[in-house]
Design a protein around this motif. Structure first.
Motif, PDB file in Angstrom:
ATOM      1  N   LYS A 230       0.765  -1.084   0.575  1.00  0.00           N
ATOM      2  CA  LYS A 230      -0.207   0.461   0.040  1.00  0.00           C
ATOM      3  C   LYS A 230       0.364   1.224  -0.097  1.00  0.00           C
ATOM      4  N   LEU A 231       1.501   1.632  -0.078  1.00  0.00           N
ATOM      5  CA  LEU A 231       3.196   2.297   0.350  1.00  0.00           C
ATOM      6  C   LEU A 231       3.277   2.969  -1.272  1.00  0.00           C
ATOM      7  N   SER A 232       3.253   4.042  -1.510  1.00  0.00           N
ATOM      8  CA  SER A 232       3.376   5.385  -2.406  1.00  0.00           C
ATOM      9  C   SER A 232       4.865   4.883  -3.007  1.00  0.00           C
ATOM     10  N   GLU A 233       5.012   5.239  -4.329  1.00  0.00           N
ATOM     11  CA  GLU A 233       6.715   4.536  -4.556  1.00  0.00           C
ATOM     12  C   GLU A 233       7.335   6.359  -3.535  1.00  0.00           C
ATOM     13  N   GLY A 234       6.788   6.603  -3.583  1.00  0.00           N
ATOM     14  CA  GLY A 234       7.812   8.134  -2.873  1.00  0.00           C
ATOM     15  C   GLY A 234       8.023   7.392  -1.242  1.00  0.00           C
ATOM     16  N   ARG A 235       7.664   6.641  -0.530  1.00  0.00           N
ATOM     17  CA  ARG A 235       8.194   6.000   0.314  1.00  0.00           C
ATOM     18  C   ARG A 235       9.404   4.726   0.344  1.00  0.00           C
ATOM     19  N   PHE A 236       9.623   4.880  -0.290  1.00  0.00           N
ATOM     20  CA  PHE A 236      10.796   3.890  -1.346  1.00  0.00           C
ATOM     21  C   PHE A 236      12.255   4.526  -1.272  1.00  0.00           C
ATOM     22  N   ALA A 237      13.660   3.848  -0.464  1.00  0.00           N
ATOM     23  CA  ALA A 237      14.542   4.479  -1.272  1.00  0.00           C
ATOM     24  C   ALA A 237      14.741   4.472  -2.701  1.00  0.00           C
ATOM     25  N   PHE A 238      14.805   3.659  -3.067  1.00  0.00           N
ATOM     26  CA  PHE A 238      14.671   2.903  -4.793  1.00  0.00           C
ATOM     27  C   PHE A 238      13.198   2.466  -4.600  1.00  0.00           C
ATOM     28  N   PRO A 239      12.662   3.807  -5.160  1.00  0.00           N
ATOM     29  CA  PRO A 239      10.415   3.605  -5.935  1.00  0.00           C
ATOM     30  C   PRO A 239      10.482   2.357  -6.488  1.00  0.00           C
ATOM     31  N   GLU A 240      11.236   3.011  -7.208  1.00  0.00           N
ATOM     32  CA  GLU A 240      11.356   1.908  -8.425  1.00  0.00           C
ATOM     33  C   GLU A 240      10.885   1.069  -8.239  1.00  0.00           C
ATOM     34  N   GLN A 241      12.203   0.006  -7.954  1.00  0.00           N
ATOM     35  CA  GLN A 241      12.162  -1.811  -7.506  1.00  0.00           C
ATOM     36  C   GLN A 241      11.209  -0.862  -6.634  1.00  0.00           C
ATOM     37  N   ARG A 242      10.808  -1.089  -5.546  1.00  0.00           N
ATOM     38  CA  ARG A 242      10.284  -0.933  -3.792  1.00  0.00           C
ATOM     39  C   ARG A 242      11.415  -1.544  -3.172  1.00  0.00           C
ATOM     40  N   LYS A 243      12.146  -1.294  -3.215  1.00  0.00           N
ATOM     41  CA  LYS A 243      13.588  -1.739  -2.168  1.00  0.00           C
ATOM     42  C   LYS A 243      13.090  -0.649  -0.821  1.00  0.00           C
ATOM     43  N   GLU A 244      13.889  -0.698   0.203  1.00  0.00           N
ATOM     44  CA  GLU A 244      14.439   0.405   0.920  1.00  0.00           C
ATOM     45  C   GLU A 244      13.263   1.212   1.436  1.00  0.00           C
ATOM     46  N   PRO A 245      11.773   1.210   1.997  1.00  0.00           N
ATOM     47  CA  PRO A 245      11.364   1.744   2.433  1.00  0.00           C
ATOM     48  C   PRO A 245      11.554   2.392   3.840  1.00  0.00           C
ATOM     49  N   LEU A 246      11.022   3.680   4.138  1.00  0.00           N
ATOM     50  CA  LEU A 246      11.602   4.529   4.855  1.00  0.00           C
ATOM     51  C   LEU A 246      10.766   5.404   5.579  1.00  0.00           C
ATOM     52  N   GLU A 247       9.798   4.377   6.447  1.00  0.00           N
ATOM     53  CA  GLU A 247       8.444   4.545   6.882  1.00  0.00           C
ATOM     54  C   GLU A 247       8.884   5.816   8.510  1.00  0.00           C
ATOM     55  N   ASP A 248      10.043   5.511   8.689  1.00  0.00           N
ATOM     56  CA  ASP A 248      10.122   5.204  10.367  1.00  0.00           C
ATOM     57  C   ASP A 248      11.512   5.811  11.069  1.00  0.00           C
ATOM     58  N   ALA A 249      11.632   5.690  12.114  1.00  0.00           N
ATOM     59  CA  ALA A 249      13.395   5.922  12.258  1.00  0.00           C
ATOM     60  C   ALA A 249      14.353   5.399  12.257  1.00  0.00           C
ATOM     61  N   SER A 250      13.423   3.857  12.498  1.00  0.00           N
ATOM     62  CA  SER A 250      14.488   2.760  12.081  1.00  0.00           C
ATOM     63  C   SER A 250      14.732   1.751  10.716  1.00  0.00           C
ATOM     64  N   HIS A 251      13.029   2.243   9.904  1.00  0.00           N
ATOM     65  CA  HIS A 251      13.487   1.996   8.359  1.00  0.00           C
ATOM     66  C   HIS A 251      14.657   2.735   8.117  1.00  0.00           C
ATOM     67  N   VAL A 252      14.454   4.082   8.280  1.00  0.00           N
ATOM     68  CA  VAL A 252      15.700   4.620   7.518  1.00  0.00           C
ATOM     69  C   VAL A 252      17.202   4.188   7.838  1.00  0.00           C
ATOM     70  N   ARG A 253      17.461   4.016   9.262  1.00  0.00           N
ATOM     71  CA  ARG A 253      18.527   3.383   9.840  1.00  0.00           C
ATOM     72  C   ARG A 253      19.195   1.839   8.822  1.00  0.00           C
ATOM     73  N   ASN A 254      17.740   1.237   8.872  1.00  0.00           N
ATOM     74  CA  ASN A 254      18.600  -0.273   7.865  1.00  0.00           C
ATOM     75  C   ASN A 254      18.310   0.483   6.606  1.00  0.00           C
ATOM     76  N   ALA A 255      17.978   1.673   6.301  1.00  0.00           N
ATOM     77  CA  ALA A 255      17.920   1.151   4.301  1.00  0.00           C
ATOM     78  C   ALA A 255      19.305   2.233   4.117  1.00  0.00           C
ATOM     79  N   ILE A 256      19.744   2.415   5.623  1.00  0.00           N
ATOM     80  CA  ILE A 256      21.461   3.351   5.119  1.00  0.00           C
ATOM     81  C   ILE A 256      22.900   2.104   5.508  1.00  0.00           C
ATOM     82  N   ALA A 257      21.682   0.884   6.921  1.00  0.00           N
ATOM     83  CA  ALA A 257      23.434   0.030   6.642  1.00  0.00           C
ATOM     84  C   ALA A 257      23.130  -0.851   5.499  1.00  0.00           C
ATOM     85  N   ARG A 258      22.054  -0.939   4.674  1.00  0.00           N
ATOM     86  CA  ARG A 258      21.879  -1.617   4.022  1.00  0.00           C
ATOM     87  C   ARG A 258      22.063  -1.638   2.196  1.00  0.00           C
TER      88      ARG A 258
END
Length: 80
Positions: A11-39
């Protein structure tokens, strides 16, 4: 990290992902942001331009969620 089940993730819009076309690395909250950086370097099949755009989205999400990011570029990740 807040768990996103498949239905919520879909249900997340593409803009809520670091890589929207691939729908990879959601950026929903602080823990997801830290995870996106780590991965960040584990994301495959993306160009440097896509990485630049993803990094901008991550930096914006980090600011929004109060996550400190010292690196100015994704190219600095893992280098100290």
């Amino acid at each position: 990290m807040t768990k996103l089940d498949e239905a919520k993730r879909d249900k997340l819009s593409e803009g809520r992902f670091a890589f929207p076309e691939q729908r990879k690395e959601p950026l929903e909250d602080a823990s997801h942001v830290r995870n996106a950086i780590a991965r960040f370097d584990q994301v495959e099949g993306v160009s440097d331009d896509e990485r630049d755009a993803a990094w901008r989205r991550i930096k914006d999400a980090a600011k929004k969620h109060g996550v400190d990011v010292s690196e100015k570029s994704w190219r600095e990740l893992g280098k100290k």
